[in-house]
Design a protein around this motif. Structure first.
Motif, short mmCIF file in Angstrom:
data_model
loop_
_atom_site.label_atom_id
_atom_site.label_comp_id
_atom_site.label_asym_id
_atom_site.label_seq_id
_atom_site.Cartn_x
_atom_site.Cartn_y
_atom_site.Cartn_z
N THR A 228 -0.78 5.07 -2.14
CA THR A 228 0.56 5.25 -2.71
C THR A 228 0.47 5.67 -4.18
N ASP A 230 2.22 4.51 -6.56
CA ASP A 230 2.23 3.29 -7.36
C ASP A 230 0.82 2.75 -7.56
N SER A 231 0.02 2.83 -6.51
CA SER A 231 -1.36 2.32 -6.61
C SER A 231 -2.16 3.14 -7.61
N THR A 259 -8.09 -2.49 2.09
CA THR A 259 -7.05 -1.98 2.99
C THR A 259 -7.59 -1.89 4.42
N SER A 268 -1.99 -0.25 -1.03
CA SER A 268 -0.81 -0.61 -1.81
C SER A 268 -1.23 -1.32 -3.09
N GLU A 270 -0.82 -4.26 -3.96
CA GLU A 270 -1.42 -5.56 -3.70
C GLU A 270 -2.94 -5.46 -3.55
N LYS A 307 5.59 -7.73 -5.41
CA LYS A 307 4.77 -7.70 -4.20
C LYS A 307 4.51 -6.27 -3.72
N ASP A 308 5.54 -5.46 -3.73
CA ASP A 308 5.38 -4.12 -3.19
C ASP A 308 5.51 -3.00 -4.20
N SER A 309 5.65 -3.37 -5.49
CA SER A 309 5.69 -2.29 -6.46
C SER A 309 4.95 -2.69 -7.72
N THR A 312 8.63 -4.11 -12.19
CA THR A 312 9.97 -4.57 -11.88
C THR A 312 10.74 -4.67 -13.19
N ASP A 377 0.76 -12.42 -3.81
CA ASP A 377 0.98 -13.52 -2.87
C ASP A 377 0.00 -14.69 -3.09
#
Ligand SMILES: Nc1ncnc2c1ncn2[C@@H]1O[C@H](COP(=O)(O)OP(=O)(O)OP(=O)(O)O)[C@@H](O)[C@H]1O
Ligand SMILES: [Mg+2]
Length: 388
Positions: A228, A230-231, A259, A268, A270, A307-309, A312, A377
């Motif tokens: 991604t 973002d990664s 992954t 991702s 994470e 968590k997913d980006s 924030t 997480d």
């Protein structure tokens, strides 16, 4: 369970070898000046006149990659002009004595026994190989390690090769690579053969160049769409702090492996955080233990939003914080207090708050998790554990 069940059933890697430390891409990102300089310095070798050059620059600035790229391309161009140029790279951190270095060089030509030959016998043997009309470029990588341990005797002898072997049909050129300046470690007699100006200095990469280098590797090594944006951004942010391309590629590789281990389709953010944890584990339990409950709520809220980006905003974190506080049956603190908490977390290095990142988010304060060594997480798990 049979091992087949543990092996990844799919992979994000299209060509894993493109991430290996000795792979050098066809095109180096943003190193045109250095490529031009190094090539110019070696033009005389096309007429058999050897050159000695020093490359310096900080960790991960592409010194080894530049030297490898140059030798590979130059060797080919020389060949097209009817000259046999050959190069050998010796890592002097692993081989710190003159004879250990020479052994590696000779073994690159043909088998040479490790049986206590003297340095001058080894140099004679090299001369025989070169006399067939070979111009050797010897890259002494991390040369400072050898210089510190054994001084500059070998460099002196090799730079005198021409004088000692006037009738030889071949020659020896040197490329010394080091993070630090080595001039003061080389005795004057040897240093005099390094013409003033025969130096290429690399600076560490700006964050955005690191991002381009990562993008290039993603295209080379991964299946399309498996990493991604973002990664890539997060890797560039983390490795960009020091401008270290090696760290960036290591993070990319580890993120991909994690992954695959998860059986996920995409690398991702994470996985990037988890990869960082594996490379530099620096989670500080004491710092987290010293936070009061509401600071921990806030950190949990930030971790959830992240968590997913990669980023924030304060607004989103504030809303999530109110939810967390309620889950624990406590009255959420007011906006002003939260702002103070955010600053505390930032100064403790747990989060990183900065103004106006990216077009989509406008000029608001955005937040990044800077417990970069920990996937959110895992962080949430740990924090939740301290609250019950
Ligand atoms: N300009 C670039 N374009 C593409 N890849 C690059 C570039 N610069 C460096 N790299 C890659 O980044 C990694 C680190 O580069 P390199 O090993 O050359 O750094 P270095 O300066 O030799 O570091 P060190 O001082 O630690 O030895 C390598 O995998 C290299 O291929
Ligand atoms: Mg190197």
């Amino acid at each position: 369970m049979p091992i087949e069940d543990f092996l990844p059933s799919r992979s994000v890697f299209q060509d894993y070898d493109k991430l290996s430390f000795d792979y050098v891409p066809e095109e180096l990102v943003e190193r045109k000046d250095a490529q031009q300089r190094l090539t110019t310095l070696f033009v005389p070798l096309l007429n058999g006149r050897p050159q000695n050059v020093i490359i310096t620059g900080p960790i991960g600035s592409g010194k080894t990659a530049l030297a490898r790229w140059f030798c590979r391309e130059f060797t080919e161009s020389a060949q097209n002009r009817g000259r046999a140029v050959r190069h050998v790279l010796v890592n002097c951190r692993r081989r710190r004595s003159p004879s250990a270095v020479m052994l590696a060089v000779l073994n690159d030509f043909a088998f040479f026994p490790d049986r206590g030959f003297s340095l001058s016998e080894m140099l004679d043997s090299l001369e025989k190989h070169l006399d067939k009309g070979v111009d050797l470029i010897l890259i002494l990588d991390e040369a400072d390690y050898m210089l510190r341990k054994s001084g500059s005797e070998l460099i002196y002898l090799l730079t005198r090769f021409h004088d000692e072997n006037k009738d030889s049909k071949g020659s020896v050129s040197l490329i010394l690579i080091s993070q630090q300046q080595v001039q003061n470690m080389v005795e004057p007699a040897a240093l005099s053969t390094f013409k003033r100006g025969n130096q290429v200095r690399l600076e560490s990469y700006p964050r955005d160049i690191i991002a381009t280098i990562v993008d290039q590797r993603v295209d080379l090594a991964f299946f399309p769409g498996t990493v991604t944006a973002d990664s890539v951004d997060l890797i560039a942010d983390i490795a960009g702090e020091k401008g270290d391309a090696r760290y960036a590629i290591e993070l990319l590789e580890k993120s991909g492996l994690l992954t695959d281990e998860k059986g996920a389709e995409q690398v991702s953010v994470e996985q990037v955080r988890a990869a960082k944890a594996m490379i530099y584990p620096v989670f500080d339990e004491q710092t987290v233990g010293a936070l009061d409950r509401h600071q921990r709520f806030l950190l949990i809220a930030a971790a959830r939003m992240l968590k997913d980006s990669a980023y924030t905003t304060t607004g989103d974190v504030e809303k999530e914080y109110q939810a967390v506080a309620e889950e624990y049956g406590e009255e959420p603190r007011g906006h002003t207090q939260l702002w103070k908490y955010l600053k505390d977390l930032d100064s403790l290095g747990l989060i990183e708050a900065k103004v106006g990142q990216g077009e989509t988010k406008g000029r608001t304060t955005v937040i990044r998790l800077s417990i970069q060594d920990m996937p959110s997480d895992v962080l949430i798990d740990r924090l939740t554990g301290t609250l019950s």
